[in-house]
Structure formats: C-alpha cells, structure tokens
Design a protein around this motif. Structure first.
Motif, PDB file in Angstrom:
ATOM      1  N   HIS A   8     -86.433 -69.433  22.907  1.00  0.00           N
ATOM      2  CA  HIS A   8     -85.427 -68.738  23.722  1.00  0.00           C
ATOM      3  C   HIS A   8     -86.050 -67.508  24.358  1.00  0.00           C
ATOM      4  CE1 HIS A   8     -82.849 -70.939  20.817  1.00  0.00           C
ATOM      5  NE2 HIS A   8     -82.133 -71.131  21.904  1.00  0.00           N
ATOM      6  N   SER A  12     -78.979 -66.914  26.919  1.00  0.00           N
ATOM      7  CA  SER A  12     -78.198 -67.797  27.784  1.00  0.00           C
ATOM      8  C   SER A  12     -77.827 -69.125  27.129  1.00  0.00           C
ATOM      9  CB  SER A  12     -78.916 -68.036  29.110  1.00  0.00           C
ATOM     10  OG  SER A  12     -80.171 -68.656  28.881  1.00  0.00           O
ATOM     11  N   ASP A  13     -78.694 -69.683  26.279  1.00  0.00           N
ATOM     12  CA  ASP A  13     -78.368 -70.964  25.641  1.00  0.00           C
ATOM     13  C   ASP A  13     -77.116 -70.872  24.772  1.00  0.00           C
ATOM     14  OD1 ASP A  13     -80.442 -72.274  26.865  1.00  0.00           O
ATOM     15  OD2 ASP A  13     -81.728 -72.344  25.087  1.00  0.00           O
ATOM     16  N   THR A  14     -76.870 -69.704  24.204  1.00  0.00           N
ATOM     17  CA  THR A  14     -75.666 -69.546  23.372  1.00  0.00           C
ATOM     18  C   THR A  14     -74.402 -69.577  24.217  1.00  0.00           C
ATOM     19  OG1 THR A  14     -75.747 -67.127  23.446  1.00  0.00           O
ATOM     20  CG2 THR A  14     -76.908 -68.214  21.616  1.00  0.00           C
ATOM     21  N   TYR A  17     -74.388 -73.849  26.111  1.00  0.00           N
ATOM     22  CA  TYR A  17     -74.239 -75.033  25.255  1.00  0.00           C
ATOM     23  C   TYR A  17     -73.150 -74.789  24.221  1.00  0.00           C
ATOM     24  CZ  TYR A  17     -78.826 -76.227  27.160  1.00  0.00           C
ATOM     25  OH  TYR A  17     -79.868 -76.500  28.006  1.00  0.00           O
ATOM     26  N   SER A  20     -75.874 -74.152  20.210  1.00  0.00           N
ATOM     27  CA  SER A  20     -77.240 -73.803  20.590  1.00  0.00           C
ATOM     28  C   SER A  20     -78.203 -74.089  19.443  1.00  0.00           C
ATOM     29  CB  SER A  20     -77.303 -72.317  20.957  1.00  0.00           C
ATOM     30  OG  SER A  20     -78.606 -71.940  21.286  1.00  0.00           O
ATOM     31  N   LYS A  45     -69.864 -77.443  29.516  1.00  0.00           N
ATOM     32  CA  LYS A  45     -71.008 -77.314  28.614  1.00  0.00           C
ATOM     33  C   LYS A  45     -71.635 -78.666  28.295  1.00  0.00           C
ATOM     34  CE  LYS A  45     -69.699 -72.901  26.699  1.00  0.00           C
ATOM     35  NZ  LYS A  45     -69.614 -72.060  25.522  1.00  0.00           N
ATOM     36  N   GLN A  48     -74.076 -79.378  30.986  1.00  0.00           N
ATOM     37  CA  GLN A  48     -75.309 -78.606  30.823  1.00  0.00           C
ATOM     38  C   GLN A  48     -76.197 -79.229  29.755  1.00  0.00           C
ATOM     39  OE1 GLN A  48     -76.214 -76.075  32.810  1.00  0.00           O
ATOM     40  NE2 GLN A  48     -78.169 -75.983  31.785  1.00  0.00           N
ATOM     41  N   GLY A  53     -80.660 -80.130  28.234  1.00  0.00           N
ATOM     42  CA  GLY A  53     -80.756 -79.744  26.832  1.00  0.00           C
ATOM     43  C   GLY A  53     -81.641 -80.623  25.972  1.00  0.00           C
ATOM     44  N   ARG A  62     -78.472 -77.642  21.217  1.00  0.00           N
ATOM     45  CA  ARG A  62     -79.270 -77.860  22.420  1.00  0.00           C
ATOM     46  C   ARG A  62     -79.999 -76.579  22.817  1.00  0.00           C
ATOM     47  NH1 ARG A  62     -80.072 -83.188  24.184  1.00  0.00           N
ATOM     48  NH2 ARG A  62     -78.506 -84.365  23.059  1.00  0.00           N
ATOM     49  N   VAL A  63     -81.132 -76.747  23.486  1.00  0.00           N
ATOM     50  CA  VAL A  63     -81.958 -75.643  23.947  1.00  0.00           C
ATOM     51  C   VAL A  63     -82.594 -76.035  25.278  1.00  0.00           C
ATOM     52  CG1 VAL A  63     -84.018 -76.383  22.658  1.00  0.00           C
ATOM     53  CG2 VAL A  63     -83.734 -73.971  23.228  1.00  0.00           C
ATOM     54  N   THR A  64     -82.818 -75.072  26.150  1.00  0.00           N
ATOM     55  CA  THR A  64     -83.353 -75.344  27.481  1.00  0.00           C
ATOM     56  C   THR A  64     -84.868 -75.482  27.490  1.00  0.00           C
ATOM     57  OG1 THR A  64     -81.487 -74.176  28.459  1.00  0.00           O
ATOM     58  CG2 THR A  64     -83.413 -74.495  29.870  1.00  0.00           C
TER      59      THR A  64
END
Length: 159
Positions: A8, A12-14, A17, A20, A45, A48, A53, A62-64
């Motif tokens: 991270h 933003s992922d929190t 998604y 996260s 979400k 996204q 993800g 999920r994570v970017t």
C-alpha cells in the motif's frame, strides 16, 4: 520460487474495496471470484475489486498493487491450504482434498507470473468481461534503482 505480497502506498484501498488486503499478505490474481459475473455485477466497490483487485490469501481482501518477493516452500504449502479452505467455504468445493490441486494451480500461475521479475517489482492487474469470460492483463512496474541516501536522513546519535 516467487509470489507477490500486498503493498500500500496510501489508504485508498481501504476506501475503494469492501475488504482491503493486509499489507504484506501473499496474493494471487483472484479472477476466480468473477467467473460467473455479468455487467450487472459491476457496480461500486465490487466493480473496483473486479477491475483492479488482487486477492489476499489470508484476509480474502483486495489490493491494487503487489510486489514480487521470494516465498518458501513451507509458506506455499500453507497458502495452498488457505486457498483450498476458501474454495470449500465460499465456492462450494466438495472437499479440501479436491480443492487442493486447484489451489496449487492458482498459486503456480501466480508464481509463473512473478518468477521472471526481480524482487520488489510491482504488478497491477486489470480485468474486463468478454464474451469468452474474464480477461486479465498485467502491468509490470520495475523497481527503482534509487539509493538509500535519497530517502534517509543522515545524522548522528551522538549530537
């Protein structure tokens, strides 16, 4: 062998998604979650998660971004067990024994993606729905060769 860990750069992922992934947890693409999706499922979400993800193996979050890292065979065995349990619990696999080869194949696919890259290489996934199903593409971001002195503040503890 190499896999990829969640990374991270901000919070933003929190926000994007529903769940996260935890920083540092091992991840796979996780496209299996979307195998039966249609355009109607792509909203908010969930959209996204579908679009960008990676799937965290411990949290199912999920994570970017993920970063390539070495993994031990013991860790891989544990991850296979986690993913097989997930397949039984959430996708109706008839047993853990039958789910293990599928989990192993999913981890091997991730290892194949990661093995040719240096440690700390960043990976990004993007997905789209096609008539044939979910299409995944991966973007590779090579690690920077920046020196530590560009980031560290040097000083002395004696001052």
């Amino acid at each position: 062998m190499k896999l990829a860990r969640a990374i991270h750069f901000d919070e933003s992922d929190t926000r994007v998604y529903s769940n996260s992934a935890r920083t540092g947890e091992w991840c796979v693409s996780g496209g299996f979650e979307f195998s039966n999706w249609s355009e109607a499922d792509l909203d908010g979400k969930a959209k996204q998660a579908f679009s960008n993800g990676w799937f965290g193996l411990e949290t199912s979050g999920r994570v970017t971004f993920v970063a390539v890292a070495k993994v031990t065979s013991q860790e891989v065995s544990h991850l296979e067990e986690l993913l097989a349990d997930h397949f039984v619990t959430y996708y109706g696999a008839p047993s853990k024994e039958l789910a293990l080869p599928v989990a192993s194949a999913e981890l091997q696919a991730m290892a194949d993606l990661c093995d040719e890259h240096d440690d700390n290489t960043l990976l990004v996934v993007s997905r789209e729905l096609t008539e044939a199903g979910v299409k995944e593409t991966f973007r590779i971001i090579d690690p920077e060769d920046a020196g530590l002195d560009q980031f560290a503040i040097h000083g002395s503890l004696d001052e």
